[in-house]
Design a protein around this motif. Sequence first.
Motif, PDB file in Angstrom:
ATOM      1  N   VAL A  59       0.839  -1.202   0.000  1.00 10.63           N
ATOM      2  CA  VAL A  59       0.000   0.000   0.000  1.00 10.63           C
ATOM      3  C   VAL A  59       0.875   1.253   0.000  1.00 10.63           C
ATOM      4  N   SER A  60       1.953   1.236   0.777  1.00 10.83           N
ATOM      5  CA  SER A  60       2.842   2.399   0.862  1.00 10.83           C
ATOM      6  C   SER A  60       3.436   2.741  -0.499  1.00 10.83           C
ATOM      7  N   SER A  62       2.552   1.680  -3.483  1.00 14.78           N
ATOM      8  CA  SER A  62       1.548   1.903  -4.524  1.00 14.78           C
ATOM      9  C   SER A  62       0.851   3.249  -4.381  1.00 14.78           C
ATOM     10  N   HIS A  63       0.637   3.694  -3.132  1.00 10.61           N
ATOM     11  CA  HIS A  63      -0.181   4.895  -2.912  1.00 10.61           C
ATOM     12  C   HIS A  63       0.628   6.182  -3.041  1.00 10.61           C
ATOM     13  N   ARG A  65       3.170   8.725  -4.347  1.00  6.80           N
ATOM     14  CA  ARG A  65       3.865   8.929  -5.612  1.00  6.80           C
ATOM     15  C   ARG A  65       5.359   9.124  -5.431  1.00  6.80           C
ATOM     16  N   THR A 314       4.995   5.978   6.543  1.00  7.86           N
ATOM     17  CA  THR A 314       3.809   5.599   5.768  1.00  7.86           C
ATOM     18  C   THR A 314       2.914   4.651   6.553  1.00  7.86           C
ATOM     19  N   ILE A 318      -1.024   5.208   7.140  1.00  7.79           N
ATOM     20  CA  ILE A 318      -2.015   4.204   6.767  1.00  7.79           C
ATOM     21  C   ILE A 318      -2.872   3.809   7.966  1.00  7.79           C
ATOM     22  N   ILE A 323      -4.381   8.297   4.650  1.00  6.60           N
ATOM     23  CA  ILE A 323      -4.269   8.101   3.203  1.00  6.60           C
ATOM     24  C   ILE A 323      -5.624   8.255   2.513  1.00  6.60           C
ATOM     25  N   SER A 329      -1.795  11.054  -1.696  1.00  6.28           N
ATOM     26  CA  SER A 329      -0.757  10.369  -2.459  1.00  6.28           C
ATOM     27  C   SER A 329       0.425  11.283  -2.771  1.00  6.28           C
TER      28      SER A 329
END
Length: 335
Positions: A59-60, A62-63, A65, A314, A318, A323, A329
Amino acid sequence: MSPLLRSPLAGSGPDLCYPLLLNTSCRLSLGPRFSASLLYILTFSLALLTVLLNLLLIVSISHFRQLHTPTNMVLLSLAGSDLLIGLVVMPLGAQYYISSCWFLGPWLCSAFYMLSYVLTSASVASILLISLDRYLAVCQPLRYASEVTMGRVQLAVGLCWSCAVVYNGGLLGVNMRGPPRRTSCQGECVVVVDGSSDWLDFLVTFLAPISTVVALYLQVFAAALSQARKMRSSWAAAAVGAAAAARRSELKAARRLGVVVVVFLLCYFPSLGFMGEDVSVNSAASFWSTFLLHLNSCLNPLLYALFYPWFRWTIRLIVTLQILKPNSSRATVLH
């Protein structure tokens, strides 16, 4: 490559996997209730922790940028294989190894071993890509900046996973024509890979890639020693300026990822003791070597949390659901 064995606690208990099949059912062997309970708690807790930590890492990356870098894309691949190991391979393997009963049928038994082989091969390939990434970043920085792009890294990751599926599908297909062979009773899940295939697997999925990994990191650390000698001269440090700072950053990243590589090798080596033999005889030893191999899937995100402040940051974002905020992001996570 993964040990394919029966339960370490298998014995001659009176209970059967399938009580209605008195003449064909395997025996249910949980061993002492206390020992079996401890093993269940240990393995399933480890599987849950593995899933949660790798899910946080996925998740870190991917989310946020800011974390969309070529190196992190390879870490994402490794986290994906680790997540699937914790989600599927570890709990199913633990249940079978502890009870010696497989309740999902012969075709899912084949699928279980196929997934185990594919994920292990994908992990080795990811470790190889990590080493190649660090080698290019440290030893050939100009080439790295121009040639290592997100698109090329994603293509390399996709090819690694595709090759893992095709290769292991072919390997197991040769040894499994239909349901698993050498099944002596209902409830058994044993796939025996012949010696020649086992040694070929050792060469392709371990010896060749790991030798390459070691060779690449030897060159990386040789470059690190050379850089350290140059940095002893204050004049040299002033002369290279920003370039030296960037190079030190790459070397620091290489050392951190080098720890990940070393831990992977330490967890992987015990399973090599079963190469070229029918390991179903030494089931207890196989269980713990497999456990150590799977433990690596949990250790990887723990190492990231230890070495990378951005991962700890991150995780906080989360867990506190920040997030979910608009434009989260774009948050700054690299300090």
